[in-house]
Write an enzyme that holds these catalytic residues in place. Structure first.
Site, PDB file in Angstrom:
ATOM      1  CG  HIS A  57       5.584 -95.137  11.419  1.00  0.00           C
ATOM      2  ND1 HIS A  57       6.266 -94.690  10.307  1.00  0.00           N
ATOM      3  CD2 HIS A  57       6.407 -96.027  12.019  1.00  0.00           C
ATOM      4  CE1 HIS A  57       7.452 -95.282  10.256  1.00  0.00           C
ATOM      5  NE2 HIS A  57       7.559 -96.096  11.289  1.00  0.00           N
ATOM      6  CB  VAL A  93      10.254 -95.474  15.091  1.00  0.00           C
ATOM      7  CG1 VAL A  93      10.049 -96.525  16.178  1.00  0.00           C
ATOM      8  CG2 VAL A  93       9.011 -95.360  14.234  1.00  0.00           C
ATOM      9  N   GLY A 321      16.871 -96.412   9.748  1.00  0.00           N
ATOM     10  CA  GLY A 321      15.688 -97.175   9.354  1.00  0.00           C
ATOM     11  C   GLY A 321      14.518 -96.831  10.255  1.00  0.00           C
ATOM     12  CD  GLU A 322      14.294 -97.519  14.763  1.00  0.00           C
ATOM     13  OE1 GLU A 322      13.672 -96.553  15.259  1.00  0.00           O
ATOM     14  OE2 GLU A 322      15.291 -98.035  15.297  1.00  0.00           O
ATOM     15  N   GLY A 323      11.727 -96.031   9.626  1.00  0.00           N
ATOM     16  CA  GLY A 323      10.860 -94.992   9.086  1.00  0.00           C
ATOM     17  C   GLY A 323      11.223 -93.603   9.554  1.00  0.00           C
TER      18      GLY A 323
END
Length: 355
Positions: A57, A93, A321-323
């Protein structure tokens, strides 16, 4: 000018893959989305026995000049404060990377703060945030290519470690603004349909944001009228450069290199979906490698997904967000791979195939 050699997926194995999936001991089509997902993964890897190896990631951070115009409820300093928080394992995350076994790389692409003494951050800063695109391009041509190259180099490092599935996330206050504009311009959609609350604007704040971004687009159109470009790809690249953040252009570079390396690319929420949309306007075949993890509630997100005919795996109302949305979808991807590799066939299970 740097180019990427992104080959379309070879579909010649499609019938054989379909036959294998249909011969698993289950009613035909009964595992739904897992079946189409497994087929996509098999085609990307060109095998009937796919694997997921060393998932990585990339968390890219950058600040945006447009934040100065009051288009976000969150102040600019939250970007660097969260980047530091990520190094301590305290972000969303971090939690999901630990849960699903992802190696997390935290990358400063253009945070408006000196993070050079913070361990755990890869220092790839292009500049201390982008320029304010209300008044001109967010970045220079040189800065654009630096961000693209940095994202690509991060993928090369992951590939060298054995990664074949990549997730990308971002941290950058105000980055829904360029995402909304890209969705509008690349999709020929009215801007007011693409602008939403971001990290929590009220109705008055959304209207202010829309007013500012409309002015930005008018200035961009005036600037574009003075540019020379030879084809649609070059025009789209100028659009990306005019509005993008360093973390967003870095993500595009990572996506393009990952597709070139024939990796699976997990796509997160609105920001990363907008980045994939932009990347697909440069190299349309990249979409063969994309797995869309999540659809959030930001108004432009569904529109961006529709422009790519994308079918996200989850809809959980996330907007962090952040993945994080893509990471939450990883167990579904894992299940698709286990299905095609581990389920018995009708013959081996001595079950009558009734279709």
């Amino acid at each position: 000018m740097k180019t990427f050699d992104i080959q379309p997926v070879d579909f010649r194995l499609t019938d054989i893959i379909t036959q294998k999936i249909d011969n698993l001991n289950k009613p035909k089509g009964s595992l739904g989305r897992l079946e189409s997902l497994a087929k996509q993964i098999c085609l990307v890897q060109q095998t009937l026995t796919p694997i997921l190896s060393h998932p990585c990631h990339l968390l890219m951070g950058g600040d945006h000049g447009i934040e100065r115009e009051g288009v976000s409820v969150s102040p600019r300093e939250v970007t660097w404060q969260q980047m530091v928080n990520f190094t301590k394992g305290g972000g969303g995350v971090n939690m999901f990377c630990r849960q699903h076994g992802f190696q997390l790389r935290i990358i400063d692409m253009g945070v408006d703060h000196d993070l050079s003494d913070i361990q755990g951050i890869e220092h790839c800063k292009v500049a201390m945030g982008t320029n304010n695109f209300l008044y001109g391009p967010a970045m220079t041509d040189q800065q654009y290519w630096q961000a693209i190259d940095t994202g690509a180099a991060q993928v090369d490092q992951c590939a060298d470690e054995g990664c074949n599935i990549l997730c990308i996330g971002e941290m950058g206050i105000a980055n829904t603004s360029p995402s909304s504009i890209w969705t509008s311009l690349f999709g020929n959609i009215p801007l007011d349909e693409c602008v939403g609350a971001g990290s929590g604007l009220n109705n008055e704040g959304i209207q202010h944001k829309l007013h500012i971004l409309q002015k930005c687009v008018r200035h961009y159109q005036e600037w574009m009228a003075q540019q020379s470009y030879h084809d649609d790809q070059e025009r789209n690249r100028l659009t990306i450069r005019y509005f993008g953040g360093y973390e967003m252009v870095g993500a595009i570079g990572a996506m393009l290199r990952a597709a070139e390396q024939k990796m699976l690319i997990m796509v997160d929420g609105f920001i990363m979906t907008a980045c994939m949309l932009a990347a697909s306007r440069l190299y349309p075949t990249i979409l063969d490698y994309a797995i869309f993890g999540h659809c959030g509630d930001e108004s432009g997100h569904r529109l961006a997904l529709q422009l790519m005919d994308a079918q996200p795996l989850l809809h959980l109302g996330l907007r962090l967000g952040e993945g994080t949305g893509a990471l939450c979808a990883y167990p579904i991807i894992e299940s698709a791979v286990r299905m095609i590799n581990e389920m018995n066939t009708f013959d081996h299970a001595n079950i009558t195939k009734y279709f």
